[in-house]
Design an enzyme around this catalytic site. Structure first.
Site, PDB file in Angstrom:
ATOM      1  N   ASN A   1      50.108  27.907  25.338  1.00  0.00           N
ATOM      2  CA  ASN A   1      49.351  29.063  24.874  1.00  0.00           C
ATOM      3  C   ASN A   1      50.104  30.374  25.020  1.00  0.00           C
ATOM      4  O   ASN A   1      49.924  31.292  24.239  1.00  0.00           O
ATOM      5  CB  ASN A   1      48.013  29.123  25.614  1.00  0.00           C
ATOM      6  CG  ASN A   1      48.120  28.806  27.076  1.00  0.00           C
ATOM      7  OD1 ASN A   1      48.560  27.715  27.462  1.00  0.00           O
ATOM      8  ND2 ASN A   1      47.759  29.752  27.920  1.00  0.00           N
TER       9      ASN A   1
ATOM     10  N   CYS B   1      45.487  39.154  35.351  1.00  0.00           N
ATOM     11  CA  CYS B   1      44.695  39.844  36.356  1.00  0.00           C
ATOM     12  C   CYS B   1      44.048  38.803  37.254  1.00  0.00           C
ATOM     13  O   CYS B   1      43.273  37.981  36.791  1.00  0.00           O
ATOM     14  CB  CYS B   1      43.607  40.670  35.704  1.00  0.00           C
ATOM     15  SG  CYS B   1      44.237  42.045  34.761  1.00  0.00           S
TER      16      CYS B   1
HETATM   17  C1  LIG Z   1      42.077  28.201  25.207  1.00  0.00           C
HETATM   18  C2  LIG Z   1      42.680  27.011  25.826  1.00  0.00           C
HETATM   19  C3  LIG Z   1      41.933  26.157  26.634  1.00  0.00           C
HETATM   20  C4  LIG Z   1      40.488  26.431  26.987  1.00  0.00           C
HETATM   21  O1  LIG Z   1      39.662  26.281  25.868  1.00  0.00           O
HETATM   22  P1  LIG Z   1      38.127  26.738  25.917  1.00  0.00           P
HETATM   23  O2  LIG Z   1      37.527  26.086  24.716  1.00  0.00           O
HETATM   24  O3  LIG Z   1      38.154  28.227  25.810  1.00  0.00           O
HETATM   25  O4  LIG Z   1      37.526  26.261  27.176  1.00  0.00           O
HETATM   26  C5  LIG Z   1      42.552  25.046  27.150  1.00  0.00           C
HETATM   27  N1  LIG Z   1      43.835  24.774  26.892  1.00  0.00           N
HETATM   28  C6  LIG Z   1      44.592  25.565  26.118  1.00  0.00           C
HETATM   29  C7  LIG Z   1      46.015  25.213  25.858  1.00  0.00           C
HETATM   30  C8  LIG Z   1      44.045  26.718  25.558  1.00  0.00           C
HETATM   31  O5  LIG Z   1      44.802  27.510  24.813  1.00  0.00           O
END
Ligand SMILES: *Cc1c(COP(=O)(O)O)cnc(C)c1O
Length: 387
Positions: free
Chosen positions: A154, A329
């Site tokens: 991410n 944060c």
């Molecule tokens: C956003 C994200 C999550 C969490 O997803 P949610 O649906 O917001 O709980 C988990 N893993 C990765 C790689 C993400 O980018």
């Protein structure tokens, strides 16, 4: 006129596609039924809509209909996959292999299991953010029950060598779980071709609504079994009880089918805009790109602006640009990104990093504007610096 601030934080969340909202609306009002109601039209309509959406989600990842379990999002799907395997296969062993750059939903779930007695191997990454396949294979023990490696990161967009990882897992008869939340909808992926046994994804990262996601659970070669986290009405084959979020599921399905339709041209378009942004900013002195240039998502660039504090940089264009910094944060202070640190960046360089993530509605004009604003801010901060 540009709508400010320009949104370049699509890896955090995406706006709903208007077509997704349109598809959802009737399921809040006229077609409000409970998909588990078997005795009347309201229930049947809801169930039909859920099963249609399940097909749309399954199609995006190459899964079978019965292999898609709806959850509240990827966090829940990650928890279900990891805790579900750990508990179900306790008789085989208690060892899990994962990577230090995983999302918190995977990291903290593994840390929790570690406290409960699990043995966890935390693989490292190289300076491009990639794992070492030999290190992975060497970590395998007779007691290993799960390998958990994300598809795409991410923060950096770095894409792991998924097929090589699944081949190793298969060779040793170990279940392979892949958090594909960032990859799904952006790049082609297929649970069969990629050899994935469990895969998580989330609607709000692919132009669907928040609070809905899914876990793919392989049904054959091998058949993966999970212990449920939630008990109750036995929904979703007993793996995830709770009344289904019908409007959310309908929106999720629509979002997946829009991604499938548009993926090729969309990834070309956002890729070209991302490259334009990255190239224009990298021309400046002491700007470095973080992560593999070759193996990454088309929409993401993570840049370090040496000797500039990312937080200060963001303050300079906060009203104009919405981006993420390489600092997180926590309750007390700013922590440098653990993902960038794992790639070998020191605290200062990690603090000087920004993530730009583009999306379906990002325009050429917005990217031109972002280049101007970031370049100006960098030059101002550098000029103000007393050496
Ligand atoms: C956003 C994200 C999550 C969490 O997803 P949610 O649906 O917001 O709980 C988990 N893993 C990765 C790689 C993400 O980018």
């Amino acid at each position: 006129m540009l709508k400010l601030p320009v949104y370049l934080d699509h890896n955090a969340t995406t706006p709903c596609d208007p077509q997704v909202v349109q598809a959802m609306l009737p399921f809040f009002t006229e077609m409000f039924g409970n998909a588990a109601s078997r005795t009347h039209l309201y229930g049947w309509q809801a169930e039909e809509a859920v099963e249609y959406a399940r097909e749309q989600v399954a199609a995006l990842i190459g899964a079978g209909l019965k292999e898609v379990i709806f959850t509240s999002g990827a966090t829940e799907a990650d928890n279900l996959a990891i805790k579900g395997v750990f508990s179900m296969y306790a008789g085989k062993g208690d060892h899990i292999i994962t990577v230090s750059t995983e999302h918190k939903a995977v990291l903290d779930t593994c840390k929790h299991l570690e406290k409960m007695g699990a043995a966890i191997t935390w693989l490292t990454v190289d300076n491009e953010g990639l794992i070492d396949l030999q290190e992975l294979e060497a970590a395998i023990r007779p007691t290993t029950v799960l390998i958990a490696v994300m598809y795409a990161n991410n923060e950096t967009g770095v894409v792991q060598p998924i097929r090589a990882i699944s081949a190793i897992a298969k060779k040793h008869g170990i279940i392979f779980f892949c958090d594909a939340t960032q990859a799904a909808g952006k790049i082609p992926l297929n649970v069969i071709d990629d050899g994935i046994d469990l895969l998580s994804l989330s609607a709000h990262k692919l132009y669907g609504p928040k609070g809905i996601g899914a876990l793919y659970v392989r049904r054959k070669d091998p058949r993966v079994k999970l212990t449920a986290l939630l008990h109750g009405g036995g929904h979703e084959r007993g793996i995830r009880s709770g009344t289904l979020n019908v409007p959310g599921i309908v929106g999720f399905g629509k979002a997946c089918s829009l991604c499938m339709e548009n993926m090729e041209q969309e990834s070309k378009r956002t890729g070209a805009l991302r490259d334009k942004l990255e190239n224009a900013l990298s021309i400046m002195e002491d700007v470095m790109m973080n992560g593999s240039r070759l193996h990454r998502l088309p929409n993401t660039t993570n840049l370090s602006f040496k000797n500039i504090d990312g937080q200060a940089l963001m303050l300079h264009f906060n009203k104009d640009l919405a981006v993420s910094s390489g600092s997180a944060c926590t309750s007390a202070s700013m922590e440098p990104s653990y993902v960038l640190k794992a790639m070998g960046l020191d605290d200062e360089l990690a603090h000087s990093s920004l993530r730009f993530s583009l999306g379906r509605f990002t325009t050429e004009e917005e990217i031109g504007f972002a280049i101007e604003r970031v370049s100006d801010a960098v030059q101002q901060l550098r000029a103000a610096r007393v050496f």
